[in-house]
Scaffold this active site. Structure first.
Site, PDB file in Angstrom:
ATOM      1  N   VAL A   1      27.050  68.699  -0.468  1.00  0.00           N
ATOM      2  CA  VAL A   1      28.391  68.847   0.103  1.00  0.00           C
ATOM      3  C   VAL A   1      28.493  68.264   1.503  1.00  0.00           C
ATOM      4  CG1 VAL A   1      28.910  70.907  -1.252  1.00  0.00           C
ATOM      5  CG2 VAL A   1      27.921  71.146   1.031  1.00  0.00           C
ATOM      6  N   GLU A   2      27.371  67.809   2.062  1.00  0.00           N
ATOM      7  CA  GLU A   2      27.422  67.261   3.416  1.00  0.00           C
ATOM      8  C   GLU A   2      27.255  65.740   3.397  1.00  0.00           C
ATOM      9  OE1 GLU A   2      25.773  69.805   6.614  1.00  0.00           O
ATOM     10  OE2 GLU A   2      25.035  71.074   4.978  1.00  0.00           O
TER      11      GLU A   2
END
Length: 338
Positions: free
Chosen positions: A144-145
């Site tokens: 998610v980063e």
């Protein structure tokens, strides 16, 4: 004017002056009384961070870490860098409720500041990384980063022309172009992000005029009501873990350190927030649910202290917290290899 009237006027003026000076010196003595007690519980932010033996800091390594911190090619899209969330020009945060990563994916938590992170006992809000080096490589690999593998990251850096910078930063190593050394360089740069020189630091070092009467009253409330039991030391927090839940949380929300340890006792336990520069690191809490410092203080009073602060008390505590804002050195955007 009779002698009696003049005598009464003189007596009145004398009493007024006496009372005024008594109030002034009482206020001064109260201000002075809190300084030594505060100095025993809190400490100024040190001008330099501790450096691990296996990662000594050098100008070349700091320069490489500076570049890597701003390097968007360490994300799959080539858009996101460490500085995207930990904005050095915005007190090391992004001012969002939760972080946004690759393809607009929302992270689960609010972004903690990178400033003074070198003094923390553990990194991340759940403490899952013990060092800055360990923390530095986490976001790069997280879906998610930044969403890259170590191999992909180093391949991109190779093509971009980073190898000479790694050679200069790690001259004693034959195998210098590694993902571990990427982490060491970023950590070395982050150890330069320190904000000492706040008004509260001046106060702790003996300048009793560094804080106003309201700010000292806020400090007194902070100490009298037990805030200092968790928020102490140089960062006023950041060294322990505590249970924290509040009205904005729902069943099934982020369970904090439990996700790391799996222990029942760690459900809803988070690292105690360091309060340095807290005025500038809004919104607050792990979920970003408190938009203002006043709101955060009120919630902490009811949820952690079983204490409902009135408006004046909230304002005085906030006034004190604003004295924790230190001096930010200018961090320019580096020229990146292309």
């Amino acid at each position: 004017m009779t002698k009696i009237v003049r005598f009464i006027l003189l007596l009145t003026v004398t009493l007024f002056i006496f009372i005024s000076f008594s109030v002034y010196f009482t206020a001064c003595s109260e201000t002075e009384e809190w300084q030594p007690e505060a100095a025993a519980i809190f400490q100024p932010v040190p001008p330099e961070a501790p450096v691990p033996e296996d990662n000594p800091m050098t100008p070349a390594k700091i320069d490489l870490g500076h570049k890597l911190f701003f390097e968007p090619k360490l994300s799959r899209s080539g858009i996101i860098s460490c500085n995207t969330c930990h904005v050095v020009g915005a007190a090391g945060v992004d001012h969002r409720d939760v972080a946004i990563g690759e393809h607009g994916r929302l992270g689960p938590r609010n972004t903690p500041t990178v400033y003074n992170a070198a003094f923390l006992r553990a990194q991340f809000l759940d403490g899952r990384a013990a060092t800055l080096e360990e923390q530095a490589v986490g976001p790069i690999q997280t879906h998610v980063e930044m969403d890259l593998t170590p191999e992909e990251a180093m391949e991109r850096l190779e093509k971009t022309g980073y190898r000479p910078y790694f050679r200069e930063a790690f001259p004693e190593e034959s195998n210098y172009f590694t993902f571990d050394n990427l982490a060491k360089a970023i950590a070395a740069f982050e150890r330069t992000l320190i904000t000492h020189g706040s008004p509260f630091d001046d106060y702790l070092q003996g300048d009793r005029e560094a804080l106003t009467e309201d700010e000292v009253a806020g400090l007194q409330l902070f100490m009298d009501n037990g805030c200092m039991s968790c928020h102490n030391g140089p960062l006023l927090g950041g060294q322990t873990f505590m249970l924290f839940s509040h009205a904005a949380q729902q069943e099934g929300d982020d369970m904090g350190r439990y996700n790391v340890t799996g222990q029942e006792a760690d459900k809803y336990v988070f690292r105690v927030a360091p309060l340095r520069n807290v005025e500038m690191t809004y919104p607050y809490f792990h979920d970003g649910s408190a938009e203002t410092l006043e709101e955060a203080v009120s919630i902490m009073g009811t949820s952690q202290l079983d204490r409902r602060f009135n408006e004046q008390e909230v304002n005085q505590i906030v006034a004190f917290l604003k004295t924790l804002t230190g001096e930010f050195a200018t961090v320019p955007h580096p020229v990146l290899p292309r």
